[in-house]
Structure formats: structure tokens, C-alpha cells
Design a protein around this motif. Structure first.
Motif, PDB file in Angstrom:
ATOM      1  N   VAL A 168      -2.584  18.419  -0.934  1.00 61.97           N
ATOM      2  CA  VAL A 168      -3.370  17.426  -1.669  1.00 61.97           C
ATOM      3  C   VAL A 168      -2.886  16.034  -1.299  1.00 61.97           C
ATOM      4  N   VAL A 169      -3.850  15.154  -1.038  1.00 67.06           N
ATOM      5  CA  VAL A 169      -3.591  13.727  -0.905  1.00 67.06           C
ATOM      6  C   VAL A 169      -4.105  13.106  -2.197  1.00 67.06           C
ATOM      7  N   GLY A 170      -3.204  12.588  -2.995  1.00 67.87           N
ATOM      8  CA  GLY A 170      -3.564  12.091  -4.310  1.00 67.87           C
ATOM      9  C   GLY A 170      -3.535  10.579  -4.413  1.00 67.87           C
ATOM     10  N   TRP A 171      -3.573  10.109  -5.643  1.00 70.08           N
ATOM     11  CA  TRP A 171      -3.532   8.677  -5.926  1.00 70.08           C
ATOM     12  C   TRP A 171      -2.513   8.437  -7.015  1.00 70.08           C
ATOM     13  N   VAL A 172      -1.800   7.332  -6.898  1.00 70.23           N
ATOM     14  CA  VAL A 172      -0.920   6.838  -7.940  1.00 70.23           C
ATOM     15  C   VAL A 172      -0.963   5.319  -7.852  1.00 70.23           C
ATOM     16  N   ASP A 173      -0.752   4.656  -8.959  1.00 70.52           N
ATOM     17  CA  ASP A 173      -0.735   3.196  -8.971  1.00 70.52           C
ATOM     18  C   ASP A 173       0.540   2.720  -8.282  1.00 70.52           C
ATOM     19  N   LEU A 174       0.407   2.294  -7.046  1.00 64.07           N
ATOM     20  CA  LEU A 174       1.565   1.861  -6.271  1.00 64.07           C
ATOM     21  C   LEU A 174       2.212   0.601  -6.825  1.00 64.07           C
ATOM     22  N   THR A 175       1.473  -0.147  -7.635  1.00 67.35           N
ATOM     23  CA  THR A 175       2.016  -1.387  -8.190  1.00 67.35           C
ATOM     24  C   THR A 175       2.709  -1.179  -9.533  1.00 67.35           C
ATOM     25  N   ALA A 176       2.650   0.031 -10.057  1.00 66.95           N
ATOM     26  CA  ALA A 176       3.267   0.316 -11.363  1.00 66.95           C
ATOM     27  C   ALA A 176       4.785   0.213 -11.267  1.00 66.95           C
TER      28      ALA A 176
END
Length: 134
Positions: free
Chosen positions: A35-43
Motif C-alpha cells: 500500500v502507498v498511503g497518505w499522511v500529513d507530512l507537515t504534522a
């Protein structure tokens, strides 16, 4: 032709979609291998968020993170310190980063590759080159 495995790739900028994808991958009897997912990289807590995603059912199938940089109005979004901190967290977590960019972000992506050489980068859609021009 036989399909041996697939990769399920982020479509929404929502962590809940990543959790859903990880569960689907677990239930796919091996058809979804990653899986290639998403996360808030700026968090500020991006490392914790990555750990949380790895802790959910199917979390071991998380291989990369993607953010639609091409939708960001700032062509230097990848140069921002908060983004770089998040990308460094991906490298520390042994994850890759899928570059979803267009021509205005190419220079920033090159600077990123030089700045974080331990972060594996995947160039999605060949960087979306302008194919309608000269």
C-alpha cells in the motif's frame, strides 16, 4: 496474462483511506502486496502517525507515502522545512516517497533527492511532463 500482485495507491489526502487500504490489502489473500498511503507530512507528530499506521491491521503492508504535490500552489512545497522534516521521518521509518509532481515542482524534487539521499523516491507518471507542447 496472470496478475501475481498489485499495489494499492493513495487517492485521497486522508489517513482514514490509508487505514481502509491496509485492511483491504490484508483481506486480499495476497493480491494486494503493498500500500502507498497518505499522511500529513507537515504534522508535528508525523513519526507517531506513521507508527500508528504501521500498528493497524495490515500496517506491515505500508511501503510508501504519497502526497499530491502537483495540487500545491507553492512549486517549492517540497523545500519547506516542515515538509522536509516529514520526509526525513519517512526515511527513518524505512518508507519510500511517491513523487506526484508536474514540471513546476521538478526542481524542488531534484533538490529533495540531493538533500535526503536515504529516502527512496518513486516518480509517479514520469513527473507528468507537458506532452501537449513542443
Amino acid at each position: 496474462m496472470r496478475v501475481y500482485a498489485t499495489v494499492l495507491v493513495q487517492t485521497l489526502a486522508e489517513e482514514s483511506e490509508t487505514v481502509e487500504f491496509l485492511g483491504l490489502a490484508t483481506d486480499s489473500a495476497g493480491l494486494i502486496a503493498a500500500v502507498v498511503g497518505w499522511v500529513d507530512l507537515t504534522a508535528p507528530d508525523v513519526s507517531q502517525r506513521l507508527s500508528s499506521l504501521r500498528a493497524v491491521r495490515g500496517g506491515e503492508l505500508l511501503r510508501a507515502i504519497r502526497h499530491p504535490v502537483l495540487a500545491e500552489p507553492d512549486p517549492c512545497w517540497l523545500d519547506r522545512p516542515d515538509v522536509r522534516r516529514g520526509l526525513a521521518a519517512l526515511a527513518a521509518a524505512d518508507l519510500s516517497y511517491d513523487l506526484l509532481i508536474q514540471q513546476p515542482q521538478w526542481d524542488a524534487a531534484l533538490r529533495l533527492a540531493h538533500a535526503l539521499p536515504d529516502l527512496p523516491l518513486i516518480l509517479d507518471h514520469a513527473g507528468n511532463p507537458p506532452i501537449n507542447g513542443p
